[in-house]
Every structure is written in structure tokens, then in C-alpha cells.
Design a protein around this motif. Structure first.
Motif, short mmCIF file in Angstrom:
data_model
loop_
_atom_site.label_atom_id
_atom_site.label_comp_id
_atom_site.label_asym_id
_atom_site.label_seq_id
_atom_site.Cartn_x
_atom_site.Cartn_y
_atom_site.Cartn_z
N THR A 290 31.02 20.53 25.13
CA THR A 290 31.02 19.20 24.53
C THR A 290 32.27 18.38 24.83
O THR A 290 32.37 17.23 24.44
N GLY A 291 33.23 18.99 25.50
CA GLY A 291 34.45 18.27 25.83
C GLY A 291 35.03 18.76 27.14
O GLY A 291 34.57 19.75 27.72
N ALA A 292 36.03 18.05 27.62
CA ALA A 292 36.72 18.44 28.86
C ALA A 292 38.22 18.34 28.62
O ALA A 292 38.69 17.53 27.81
N GLN A 293 38.97 19.18 29.33
CA GLN A 293 40.43 19.16 29.21
C GLN A 293 41.08 19.28 30.59
O GLN A 293 40.70 20.15 31.38
N TYR A 294 42.03 18.40 30.85
CA TYR A 294 42.86 18.50 32.05
C TYR A 294 44.22 19.02 31.64
O TYR A 294 44.88 18.46 30.77
N TRP A 295 44.66 20.12 32.30
CA TRP A 295 45.93 20.74 31.91
C TRP A 295 46.85 20.99 33.10
O TRP A 295 47.75 21.84 33.05
N GLY A 296 46.68 20.20 34.16
CA GLY A 296 47.59 20.32 35.29
C GLY A 296 49.00 19.85 34.92
O GLY A 296 49.20 19.11 33.96
N ASP A 297 49.98 20.26 35.72
CA ASP A 297 51.37 19.88 35.53
C ASP A 297 51.50 18.36 35.39
O ASP A 297 50.88 17.63 36.16
N PRO A 298 52.18 17.84 34.38
CA PRO A 298 53.15 18.48 33.50
C PRO A 298 52.59 19.00 32.19
O PRO A 298 53.36 19.32 31.27
N PHE A 299 51.27 19.05 32.06
CA PHE A 299 50.66 19.51 30.82
C PHE A 299 50.46 21.02 30.86
O PHE A 299 50.69 21.68 31.87
N THR A 300 50.02 21.58 29.73
CA THR A 300 49.73 23.01 29.64
C THR A 300 48.33 23.19 29.08
O THR A 300 47.72 22.23 28.57
N LEU A 301 47.83 24.42 29.14
CA LEU A 301 46.47 24.69 28.70
C LEU A 301 46.26 24.34 27.23
O LEU A 301 45.19 23.88 26.85
N ASP A 302 47.27 24.56 26.41
CA ASP A 302 47.13 24.27 24.98
C ASP A 302 47.45 22.83 24.64
O ASP A 302 47.15 22.37 23.52
N LYS A 303 48.07 22.09 25.54
CA LYS A 303 48.44 20.71 25.28
C LYS A 303 48.09 19.82 26.48
O LYS A 303 48.95 19.15 27.04
N GLY A 304 46.81 19.84 26.83
CA GLY A 304 46.36 19.00 27.93
C GLY A 304 45.79 17.69 27.43
O GLY A 304 45.96 17.31 26.27
N LEU A 305 45.12 16.98 28.34
CA LEU A 305 44.43 15.75 27.96
C LEU A 305 42.96 16.08 27.73
O LEU A 305 42.34 16.78 28.52
N VAL A 306 42.40 15.57 26.65
CA VAL A 306 41.06 15.95 26.21
C VAL A 306 40.14 14.74 26.25
O VAL A 306 40.51 13.64 25.85
N TRP A 307 38.93 14.96 26.76
CA TRP A 307 37.85 13.95 26.69
C TRP A 307 36.70 14.53 25.90
O TRP A 307 36.30 15.68 26.09
N LYS A 308 36.14 13.71 25.00
CA LYS A 308 34.98 14.18 24.22
C LYS A 308 34.20 12.99 23.69
O LYS A 308 34.65 11.86 23.75
#
Length: 232
Positions: free
Chosen positions: A214-232
Motif C-alpha cells: 500500500t505504500g512505497a519508500q525510497y531510502w537511497g543516500d542520504p536517507f536510510t531504510l528506517d528514515k526514507g521518503l514515503v509515498w502512500k
């Protein structure tokens, strides 16, 4: 031939896949073993499944209905817009402007998740994932990339896109090497300079037909897996 690699952070270890080989990872939050298995696959396509570990990404507000998540025309923030911040949430179709790096190349992109589409189990047959795909449903996260910086991003790759289940945990990512017509994710083309756009896709598996991505997350540098950008 098989090789086991023990790790407490399975999601952060991306196996190397070559033609004729795929890495299968079916680990939950408490599992600690990644297994790489050799198998015969079509010459043009290699798949590697990873993920399934716990994520602390924000929970989507409601599951998507039907075969695809709601989609709308992208809302551009390109050029002089504010940079997205870690953990920021967007609606499907909205655009995030962010710093981007691929190897030694650094620039600025505008990233838009345009749709989250459900597939069918039959879609996975050409990938020959075997029992690791049993009962799972493929989802296609479609996105666009626009170069809004001054760096030529030719032949770089925008990856680190994953899918989120209704409880905020990750789906199971499938890394593709070669051609998979239902979800093309090539490197950015030659001449990808300011103003150029390209399409991308990430393949993610849900654990069953009753549980949707139900959602998507981008966690490429400079982000991390737990603090990425989320679309929903």
C-alpha cells in the motif's frame, strides 16, 4: 551450489546476482540467514529476492483497494523547490526533490511515485523463483525521475525503492538483472542532463493475496531504510 551468509541486518545486505543465478532471501524480523542458490534462468533475466525484515516506516493510512494504488499527475517541485527531509510522506503522484548519488556521481533529482500496481503470480514464472515465490503476489512500484540539478547523471541507477505493507513493514524486494518487460528499471540514459526525465520500476512481493503493498519508500543516500521518503 549454495552459500549461506549470516547477518542480523539482512535487508542491508544486497546479494550480487549474475546471469544464471539468483539469491533468495525469505527472512522475517527474527531470521538471520541469507541463502544464495544457483539455478537455471532465462539468459536475459536474473532475479534476486531480498527483504521481509522489519521497517519502522510510517504506516499507510489505509490499504489500497483493487489492483493499483491511487495515482495522479505529479506535482512538480523541480529546480528551486525545497529538499525533501528524512521521514517525509507524500501522496502517490507527488514529487520529492532530493540530493542523489550513484558511485562518484552526485546531483539533484525530482522523484515521483506515480502508481503501485498489483500483478498476478503468473507474472513471476519467467523469473523461476521456485518455492520462494509460492503464494506471493507481485506489485510494481512505478516512478519517474527528473534531473533538476547541474550534473550529467547518464548511466547512473536510481534504486533503493521498496514497497510497504499496511502495517508499515517491507514487502520482499526482487532485484532484476536483464530484461523483465513488466517492470523495466534500466540505468538512466545517455545525456541525462538538467530537465531530462526517465521512468523506473521496482518489483516487490506481498506475502499473500490478502495482504497488499500500500505504500512505497525510497531510502537511497542520504536517507536510510528506517528514515526514507514515503509515498502512500
Amino acid at each position: 551450489m549454495s552459500t549461506s551468509i549470516t547477518s542480523k541486518a539482512v535487508r542491508n545486505m544486497i546479494g550480487l546476482a549474475t546471469v544464471g543465478m539468483f539469491a533468495l532471501t525469505a527472512c522475517g524480523p527474527d531470521d538471520t540467514t541469507t541463502t544464495t542458490t544457483t539455478a537455471t534462468t532465462p539468459p536475459a533475466t536474473t532475479a534476486a529476492t531480498t527483504g521481509g525484515s522489519q521497517s519502522t516506516a510510517p504506516k499507510p493510512s489505509s490499504p489500497a483497494t483493487g489492483g493499483a494504488a491511487k495515482s495522479s499527475a505529479p506535482t512538480s517541485t523541480g529546480g528551486g523547490g525545497a529538499m525533501a527531509t528524512a521521514g517525509q510522506t507524500f501522496k502517490i503522484g507527488e514529487t520529492a526533490q532530493l540530493p542523489f548519488s550513484s558511485g562518484d556521481t552526485k546531483g539533484t533529482i525530482a522523484l515521483t511515485v506515480t502508481a503501485i500496481e498489483a500483478g498476478t503470480p503468473a507474472d513471476l514464472v519467467p523469473l523461476k523463483l521456485g518455492d520462494q515465490a509460492s503464494g506471493k503476489i507481485p506489485y510494481y512500484i512505478r516512478y519517474t525521475v527528473k534531473n533538476v540539478g547541474t550534473t550529467d547523471l547518464s548511466f547512473t541507477t536510481v534504486d533503493h525503492m521498496t514497497g510497504l505493507l499496511p502495517d508499515g513493514t517491507q514487502g520482499q524486494d526482487v532485484m532484476l538483472i536483464g530484461t523483465f518487460d513488466k517492470c523495466k528499471n534500466d540505468s538512466l540514459p545517455s545525456g541525462f542532463t538538467n530537465g531530462q526525465t526517465a521512468q523506473g520500476c521496482a518489483l516487490v512481493l506481498s506475502p499473500s493475496s490478502s495482504t497488499k503493498i500500500t505504500g512505497a519508500q525510497y531510502w537511497g543516500d542520504p536517507f536510510t531504510l528506517d528514515k526514507g521518503l514515503v509515498w502512500k
